[in-house]
Design a protein around this motif. Structure first.
Motif, PDB file in Angstrom:
ATOM      1  N   THR A 132       0.732  -1.317  -0.296  1.00 38.91           N
ATOM      2  CA  THR A 132      -0.276  -0.176   0.281  1.00 38.91           C
ATOM      3  C   THR A 132       0.617   1.007   0.295  1.00 38.91           C
ATOM      4  OG1 THR A 132      -1.821  -1.205   1.093  1.00 38.91           O
ATOM      5  CG2 THR A 132      -2.120   0.873   1.081  1.00 38.91           C
ATOM      6  N   ALA A 133       2.042   1.133   0.639  1.00 38.88           N
ATOM      7  CA  ALA A 133       2.543   2.350   1.281  1.00 38.88           C
ATOM      8  C   ALA A 133       3.415   3.072  -0.063  1.00 38.88           C
ATOM      9  CB  ALA A 133       3.438   2.013   1.798  1.00 38.88           C
ATOM     10  N   CYS A 134       3.676   1.695  -0.928  1.00 35.04           N
ATOM     11  CA  CYS A 134       4.999   2.061  -2.495  1.00 35.04           C
ATOM     12  C   CYS A 134       3.953   2.432  -3.716  1.00 35.04           C
ATOM     13  CB  CYS A 134       5.891   0.973  -2.097  1.00 35.04           C
ATOM     14  SG  CYS A 134       6.935   0.248  -1.556  1.00 35.04           S
ATOM     15  N   ARG A 135       2.524   1.677  -3.448  1.00 39.98           N
ATOM     16  CA  ARG A 135       1.433   2.089  -4.189  1.00 39.98           C
ATOM     17  C   ARG A 135       1.218   3.956  -4.714  1.00 39.98           C
ATOM     18  NH1 ARG A 135      -3.152  -1.961  -4.690  1.00 39.98           N
ATOM     19  NH2 ARG A 135      -2.384  -4.303  -5.050  1.00 39.98           N
ATOM     20  N   LEU A 136       1.230   4.185  -3.378  1.00 38.61           N
ATOM     21  CA  LEU A 136       0.897   6.040  -2.936  1.00 38.61           C
ATOM     22  C   LEU A 136       2.487   6.573  -2.899  1.00 38.61           C
ATOM     23  CD1 LEU A 136      -1.185   5.816   0.225  1.00 38.61           C
ATOM     24  CD2 LEU A 136      -1.466   6.964  -2.390  1.00 38.61           C
ATOM     25  N   PHE A 137       3.634   6.401  -2.715  1.00 37.69           N
ATOM     26  CA  PHE A 137       4.526   7.448  -2.549  1.00 37.69           C
ATOM     27  C   PHE A 137       5.583   6.934  -3.544  1.00 37.69           C
ATOM     28  CE2 PHE A 137       2.665   7.701   1.606  1.00 37.69           C
ATOM     29  CZ  PHE A 137       2.855   9.013   2.088  1.00 37.69           C
ATOM     30  N   GLY A 144       5.984   6.789  -8.106  1.00 44.17           N
ATOM     31  CA  GLY A 144       4.748   7.896  -6.542  1.00 44.17           C
ATOM     32  C   GLY A 144       3.841   7.949  -7.432  1.00 44.17           C
ATOM     33  N   ARG A 145       2.658   7.948  -6.699  1.00 39.40           N
ATOM     34  CA  ARG A 145       1.616   9.378  -7.626  1.00 39.40           C
ATOM     35  C   ARG A 145       1.277  10.557  -5.936  1.00 39.40           C
ATOM     36  NH1 ARG A 145      -2.979   5.983  -6.733  1.00 39.40           N
ATOM     37  NH2 ARG A 145      -2.023   4.752  -4.991  1.00 39.40           N
ATOM     38  N   ILE A 146       1.897  11.066  -5.713  1.00 40.44           N
ATOM     39  CA  ILE A 146       2.063  12.074  -4.006  1.00 40.44           C
ATOM     40  C   ILE A 146       3.559  13.166  -4.758  1.00 40.44           C
ATOM     41  CG2 ILE A 146       2.064  12.673  -1.942  1.00 40.44           C
ATOM     42  CD1 ILE A 146       1.151  10.115  -1.459  1.00 40.44           C
ATOM     43  N   ALA A 147       3.615  14.214  -4.281  1.00 35.03           N
ATOM     44  CA  ALA A 147       4.706  14.481  -4.654  1.00 35.03           C
ATOM     45  C   ALA A 147       4.892  15.544  -3.990  1.00 35.03           C
ATOM     46  CB  ALA A 147       4.503  15.359  -6.484  1.00 35.03           C
ATOM     47  N   PHE A 148       6.185  15.853  -2.949  1.00 35.47           N
ATOM     48  CA  PHE A 148       6.024  16.991  -2.476  1.00 35.47           C
ATOM     49  C   PHE A 148       7.568  17.786  -2.603  1.00 35.47           C
ATOM     50  CE2 PHE A 148       3.918  13.536   0.698  1.00 35.47           C
ATOM     51  CZ  PHE A 148       3.824  13.970   1.366  1.00 35.47           C
ATOM     52  N   ARG A 149       6.846  19.463  -3.145  1.00 30.81           N
ATOM     53  CA  ARG A 149       7.227  20.475  -3.567  1.00 30.81           C
ATOM     54  C   ARG A 149       8.191  21.457  -2.314  1.00 30.81           C
ATOM     55  NH1 ARG A 149       3.345  24.028  -7.028  1.00 30.81           N
ATOM     56  NH2 ARG A 149       2.735  22.169  -8.941  1.00 30.81           N
ATOM     57  N   ASP A 150       9.317  21.707  -2.856  1.00 31.88           N
ATOM     58  CA  ASP A 150      10.168  22.296  -1.728  1.00 31.88           C
ATOM     59  C   ASP A 150       9.742  22.722  -0.656  1.00 31.88           C
ATOM     60  OD1 ASP A 150      12.203  20.456  -2.444  1.00 31.88           O
ATOM     61  OD2 ASP A 150      13.043  21.835  -3.625  1.00 31.88           O
ATOM     62  N   VAL A 199       1.218  19.235  -2.204  1.00 31.04           N
ATOM     63  CA  VAL A 199       1.697  18.058  -2.173  1.00 31.04           C
ATOM     64  C   VAL A 199       0.585  18.365  -3.331  1.00 31.04           C
ATOM     65  CG1 VAL A 199       1.066  16.528  -1.393  1.00 31.04           C
ATOM     66  CG2 VAL A 199       2.091  18.023   0.563  1.00 31.04           C
ATOM     67  N   VAL A 200       0.968  17.221  -4.365  1.00 37.84           N
ATOM     68  CA  VAL A 200       0.231  17.185  -5.743  1.00 37.84           C
ATOM     69  C   VAL A 200      -0.200  15.814  -4.972  1.00 37.84           C
ATOM     70  CG1 VAL A 200      -0.525  16.916  -7.895  1.00 37.84           C
ATOM     71  CG2 VAL A 200       0.619  18.963  -6.362  1.00 37.84           C
ATOM     72  N   VAL A 201      -1.002  15.371  -5.357  1.00 40.73           N
ATOM     73  CA  VAL A 201      -1.278  13.752  -5.086  1.00 40.73           C
ATOM     74  C   VAL A 201      -2.380  13.645  -6.617  1.00 40.73           C
ATOM     75  CG1 VAL A 201      -2.733  12.204  -4.339  1.00 40.73           C
ATOM     76  CG2 VAL A 201      -2.055  13.977  -3.095  1.00 40.73           C
ATOM     77  N   GLU A 202      -2.137  12.407  -7.336  1.00 45.73           N
ATOM     78  CA  GLU A 202      -2.129  12.076  -8.752  1.00 45.73           C
ATOM     79  C   GLU A 202      -3.433  11.191  -9.077  1.00 45.73           C
ATOM     80  OE1 GLU A 202      -2.313  13.879 -12.182  1.00 45.73           O
ATOM     81  OE2 GLU A 202      -0.902  15.384 -11.456  1.00 45.73           O
ATOM     82  N   ASN A 203      -4.432  10.552  -9.702  1.00 49.35           N
ATOM     83  CA  ASN A 203      -5.349   9.695  -9.634  1.00 49.35           C
ATOM     84  C   ASN A 203      -4.978   8.445  -9.220  1.00 49.35           C
ATOM     85  OD1 ASN A 203      -5.164  10.595 -12.344  1.00 49.35           O
ATOM     86  ND2 ASN A 203      -4.213   8.515 -13.512  1.00 49.35           N
ATOM     87  N   ALA A 204      -5.459   9.284  -7.500  1.00 45.28           N
ATOM     88  CA  ALA A 204      -5.996   8.773  -6.240  1.00 45.28           C
ATOM     89  C   ALA A 204      -7.490   8.162  -6.036  1.00 45.28           C
ATOM     90  CB  ALA A 204      -5.126   9.481  -5.049  1.00 45.28           C
TER      91      ALA A 204
END
Length: 276
Positions: A132-137, A144-150, A199-204
């Protein structure tokens, strides 16, 4: 399974990350003759910032602990168990290198025989075996489908100084005392610094974003320190003014700059309701 080849939705999370204590996010050794031994990381114009990778690592580590606990309790969502592998152990990660090679060989042959898309076949197979964690991150075989910006500093003018210099002493791990002739200094960003958080989350699905918000809620409450030297009391931050916007294909066509305003609690409720 998430479709990696099409846009389904996007969730954008914005907030202010406020330092409740000094924060130490170290860079390489300073190249200046009189520079600190451990400077904080800075942008080209000299402003401290918190890398998105640091924030992502803190949140991911916390959620992996939650997922392992839920996995031990046999919890599932939509018929699939919730679990987290150990990405640092090649034998305990969800898709070991040897398994990846087997999948490549299997689906390359299948694609040649049936004319199916090899990339899609391989992506679906890796997705099926990923935790589950790897599917998200993400992991080394899948983005991953989660992007944390600086997180960039936004209140530099309000701070008395951009960085503070503190003294440190090396510790002898065998004796548990200060090591002789090992003294250094390090930089920190002072308490009260405010960083822009995105934070941007794609296709979740909503429940997946809700799982993410469990980690962000701990960050909001100041329970997840970021950076280094956290056992010394550094790195405690809180999230403030959290805003959430969701976008579908229709939203991008009709109102690309607005989206649908939602609350974190909506996603957390979706997760708790989907939990079996």
């Amino acid at each position: 399974m998430t479709d990696f080849f099409r846009f389904e939705n996007r969730t954008c999370i914005q907030a202010r990350l406020v330092a409740q204590t000094a924060v130490s996010v170290g860079s390489r050794v300073s190249l200046l003759p009189s520079g600190s031994d451990l400077p904080v990381i800075k942008t080209p114009d000299g402003l401290p910032f918190i890398p998105g990778s640091s924030l992502k690592g803190v949140v991911r580590s916390y959620l992996e602990r939650i997922l392992r606990t839920l996995g031990d309790a046999k919890k599932a969502v939509q018929g699939e168990r919730l679990w987290a592998c150990d990405p640092l152990d090649k034998e305990c990660c969800c898709v070991p290198p040897g398994r990846k090679k087997e999948l490549v060989e299997e689906f390359f042959l299948r694609a040649r025989q049936t004319g199916e898309n090899f990339d899609e076949l391989l992506a679906r197979a890796i997705w099926k075996e990923s935790c589950t964690a790897c599917r998200l991150f993400g992991h080394q075989w899948m983005a991953g489908r989660i992007a944390f910006r600086d997180a960039l500093l936004v209140n530099a003018e309000e701070l008395p100084q951009l960085v503070e210099v503190r003294d440190g002493v090396g510790i002898d791990r065998d004796l548990g005392s200060a090591k002789a002739s090992i003294k250094y200094d390090f930089e920190t960003v002072p308490r009260g610094a405010v960083f822009g958080f995105q934070v941007v989350v794609e296709n979740a699905q909503d429940w997946e974003v809700g799982l993410l918000f469990l980690g962000l809620e701990a960050l909001r409450e100041g329970m997840l320190p970021v950076g280094g030297k956290t056992t010394r009391g550094l790195g405690f931050v809180t999230l403030e003014d959290v805003t959430v916007r969701s976008f579908t294909v229709e939203d991008l066509l009709l109102r690309p700059e607005e989206g649908k305003v939602r609350t974190p609690q909506e996603f957390i409720d979706a997760f708790t309701q989907a939990l079996q």
